[in-house]
Scaffold this motif. Structure first.
Motif, PDB file in Angstrom:
ATOM      1  N   LYS A  55      -0.589  -9.970 -16.087  1.00  7.71           N
ATOM      2  CA  LYS A  55       0.071 -10.295 -14.834  1.00  7.71           C
ATOM      3  C   LYS A  55       0.791  -9.047 -14.340  1.00  7.71           C
ATOM      4  CE  LYS A  55      -1.003 -14.636 -14.983  1.00  7.71           C
ATOM      5  NZ  LYS A  55      -1.992 -15.196 -14.127  1.00  7.71           N
ATOM      6  N   HIS A  56       0.472  -8.636 -13.136  1.00 10.23           N
ATOM      7  CA  HIS A  56       1.083  -7.445 -12.556  1.00 10.23           C
ATOM      8  C   HIS A  56       1.767  -7.821 -11.256  1.00 10.23           C
ATOM      9  CE1 HIS A  56      -0.817  -4.814 -15.464  1.00 10.23           C
ATOM     10  NE2 HIS A  56      -1.965  -5.420 -15.231  1.00 10.23           N
ATOM     11  N   ASP A  57       2.781  -7.054 -10.910  1.00  4.71           N
ATOM     12  CA  ASP A  57       3.537  -7.258  -9.684  1.00  4.71           C
ATOM     13  C   ASP A  57       2.644  -6.953  -8.481  1.00  4.71           C
ATOM     14  OD1 ASP A  57       5.726  -7.866  -8.135  1.00  4.71           O
ATOM     15  OD2 ASP A  57       6.533  -5.823  -8.191  1.00  4.71           O
ATOM     16  N   ILE A  58       2.859  -7.686  -7.400  1.00  2.53           N
ATOM     17  CA  ILE A  58       2.093  -7.479  -6.169  1.00  2.53           C
ATOM     18  C   ILE A  58       3.069  -7.104  -5.055  1.00  2.53           C
ATOM     19  CG2 ILE A  58       0.634  -8.531  -4.409  1.00  2.53           C
ATOM     20  CD1 ILE A  58      -0.446 -10.390  -6.543  1.00  2.53           C
ATOM     21  N   LYS A  59       2.785  -6.005  -4.386  1.00  2.00           N
ATOM     22  CA  LYS A  59       3.557  -5.576  -3.224  1.00  2.00           C
ATOM     23  C   LYS A  59       2.663  -5.741  -2.000  1.00  2.00           C
ATOM     24  CE  LYS A  59       7.127  -4.034  -5.539  1.00  2.00           C
ATOM     25  NZ  LYS A  59       8.417  -4.674  -5.491  1.00  2.00           N
ATOM     26  N   ILE A  60       3.128  -6.521  -1.032  1.00  2.00           N
ATOM     27  CA  ILE A  60       2.362  -6.742   0.198  1.00  2.00           C
ATOM     28  C   ILE A  60       2.998  -5.905   1.298  1.00  2.00           C
ATOM     29  CG2 ILE A  60       1.579  -8.418   1.895  1.00  2.00           C
ATOM     30  CD1 ILE A  60       1.799 -10.528  -0.358  1.00  2.00           C
ATOM     31  N   VAL A  61       2.255  -4.926   1.776  1.00  2.00           N
ATOM     32  CA  VAL A  61       2.733  -4.038   2.831  1.00  2.00           C
ATOM     33  C   VAL A  61       2.070  -4.477   4.134  1.00  2.00           C
ATOM     34  CG1 VAL A  61       2.868  -1.665   3.640  1.00  2.00           C
ATOM     35  CG2 VAL A  61       2.977  -2.141   1.190  1.00  2.00           C
ATOM     36  N   GLN A  62       2.881  -4.827   5.117  1.00  2.00           N
ATOM     37  CA  GLN A  62       2.366  -5.264   6.407  1.00  2.00           C
ATOM     38  C   GLN A  62       2.725  -4.243   7.481  1.00  2.00           C
ATOM     39  OE1 GLN A  62       4.173  -9.232   6.629  1.00  2.00           O
ATOM     40  NE2 GLN A  62       2.090 -10.058   6.595  1.00  2.00           N
ATOM     41  N   VAL A  63       1.766  -3.956   8.335  1.00  2.00           N
ATOM     42  CA  VAL A  63       2.001  -3.120   9.506  1.00  2.00           C
ATOM     43  C   VAL A  63       2.093  -4.078  10.693  1.00  2.00           C
ATOM     44  CG1 VAL A  63       1.143  -1.233  10.919  1.00  2.00           C
ATOM     45  CG2 VAL A  63       0.694  -1.236   8.461  1.00  2.00           C
ATOM     46  N   GLN A  64       3.294  -4.121  11.287  1.00  2.00           N
ATOM     47  CA  GLN A  64       3.567  -5.062  12.371  1.00  2.00           C
ATOM     48  C   GLN A  64       3.028  -4.527  13.701  1.00  2.00           C
ATOM     49  OE1 GLN A  64       4.878  -8.039  11.664  1.00  2.00           O
ATOM     50  NE2 GLN A  64       5.172  -7.507   9.521  1.00  2.00           N
ATOM     51  N   GLN A  65       3.129  -5.357  14.718  1.00  2.00           N
ATOM     52  CA  GLN A  65       2.594  -5.042  16.040  1.00  2.00           C
ATOM     53  C   GLN A  65       3.187  -3.768  16.632  1.00  2.00           C
ATOM     54  OE1 GLN A  65       2.894  -8.298  18.727  1.00  2.00           O
ATOM     55  NE2 GLN A  65       1.981  -7.220  20.427  1.00  2.00           N
ATOM     56  N   GLY A  66       4.465  -3.536  16.467  1.00  7.42           N
ATOM     57  CA  GLY A  66       5.106  -2.348  17.026  1.00  7.42           C
ATOM     58  C   GLY A  66       4.974  -1.118  16.150  1.00  7.42           C
ATOM     59  N   GLY A  67       4.292  -1.225  15.030  1.00  8.03           N
ATOM     60  CA  GLY A  67       4.150  -0.101  14.120  1.00  8.03           C
ATOM     61  C   GLY A  67       5.167  -0.114  12.995  1.00  8.03           C
ATOM     62  N   GLN A 102      -1.479  -6.378  11.257  1.00  5.00           N
ATOM     63  CA  GLN A 102      -1.620  -7.441  12.245  1.00  5.00           C
ATOM     64  C   GLN A 102      -2.681  -7.048  13.263  1.00  5.00           C
ATOM     65  OE1 GLN A 102       2.249  -8.268  13.912  1.00  5.00           O
ATOM     66  NE2 GLN A 102       2.706  -9.758  12.303  1.00  5.00           N
ATOM     67  N   ALA A 103      -3.151  -8.036  13.999  1.00  4.82           N
ATOM     68  CA  ALA A 103      -4.240  -7.797  14.949  1.00  4.82           C
ATOM     69  C   ALA A 103      -3.863  -6.775  16.013  1.00  4.82           C
ATOM     70  CB  ALA A 103      -4.657  -9.109  15.601  1.00  4.82           C
ATOM     71  N   GLN A 104      -2.611  -6.765  16.450  1.00  9.76           N
ATOM     72  CA  GLN A 104      -2.177  -5.857  17.505  1.00  9.76           C
ATOM     73  C   GLN A 104      -1.515  -4.595  16.961  1.00  9.76           C
ATOM     74  OE1 GLN A 104      -3.329  -6.876  20.264  1.00  9.76           O
ATOM     75  NE2 GLN A 104      -3.746  -8.948  19.613  1.00  9.76           N
ATOM     76  N   ALA A 105      -1.531  -4.421  15.641  1.00  8.36           N
ATOM     77  CA  ALA A 105      -0.868  -3.264  15.022  1.00  8.36           C
ATOM     78  C   ALA A 105      -1.643  -1.987  15.316  1.00  8.36           C
ATOM     79  CB  ALA A 105      -0.768  -3.464  13.517  1.00  8.36           C
ATOM     80  N   PRO A 106      -0.937  -0.866  15.454  1.00 10.12           N
ATOM     81  CA  PRO A 106      -1.639   0.403  15.678  1.00 10.12           C
ATOM     82  C   PRO A 106      -2.426   0.806  14.423  1.00 10.12           C
ATOM     83  CG  PRO A 106       0.721   0.773  15.495  1.00 10.12           C
ATOM     84  CD  PRO A 106       0.511  -0.704  15.502  1.00 10.12           C
TER      85      PRO A 106
END
Length: 134
Positions: A55-67, A102-106
């Motif tokens: 079991k390993h740690d998971i980091k979820i990195v999200q790029v939002q719409q405004g960058g 995200q769909a609108q992310a740069p």
């Protein structure tokens, strides 16, 4: 003097040369379409017969719409992201990073995160294409 014309008109057409031409064109078409097919070489992961118990740690990195960036839902800058990923790698070298744009992310923001992960030499990286947690 009268010339006798014993030659009778043909009532059928000889289609053999036309068929030869059709076969040659068919062969050329088949050769050209198969020669033009090119593929992309991919090394796909192979499934193992035994389930992984690690079991390993998971980091979820999200790029939002405004960058803007978030890691596990908390807003961070690129420098803070690098610091947090370095700390997570120090604790568990085999931790997972999931990158979601995200769909609108740069697009440049997503590429920036991928470059950062490559620079930090993190091995377990994935791209999220659907909803997380559903």
């Amino acid at each position: 003097m009268q010339v006798q014309n014993d030659a009778q008109p043909y009532d059928t057409i000889n289609i053999t040369p036309m068929l030869d031409l059709a076969y040659v064109l068919l062969v050329i078409f088949i050769l050209m379409t198969t020669a033009g097919v090119q593929g992309l070489t991919m090394n796909l992961p192979k499934p193992s017969n035994k389930p992984s118990t690690e079991k390993h740690d998971i980091k979820i990195v999200q790029v939002q719409q405004g960058g803007t960036l978030t890691i596990n839902g908390v807003g961070v800058s690129m420098a803070e992201l690098e610091t947090q990923l370095n700390q997570a790698k120090a604790l568990d070298p085999k931790f997972n990073v999931m990158i979601k744009g995200q769909a609108q992310a740069p697009y440049a923001g997503v590429i920036g995160v991928i470059d950062l992960v490559n620079r930090l030499e993190i091995e377990n990286v994935g791209l999220v294409t659907g909803k997380i947690g559903t």
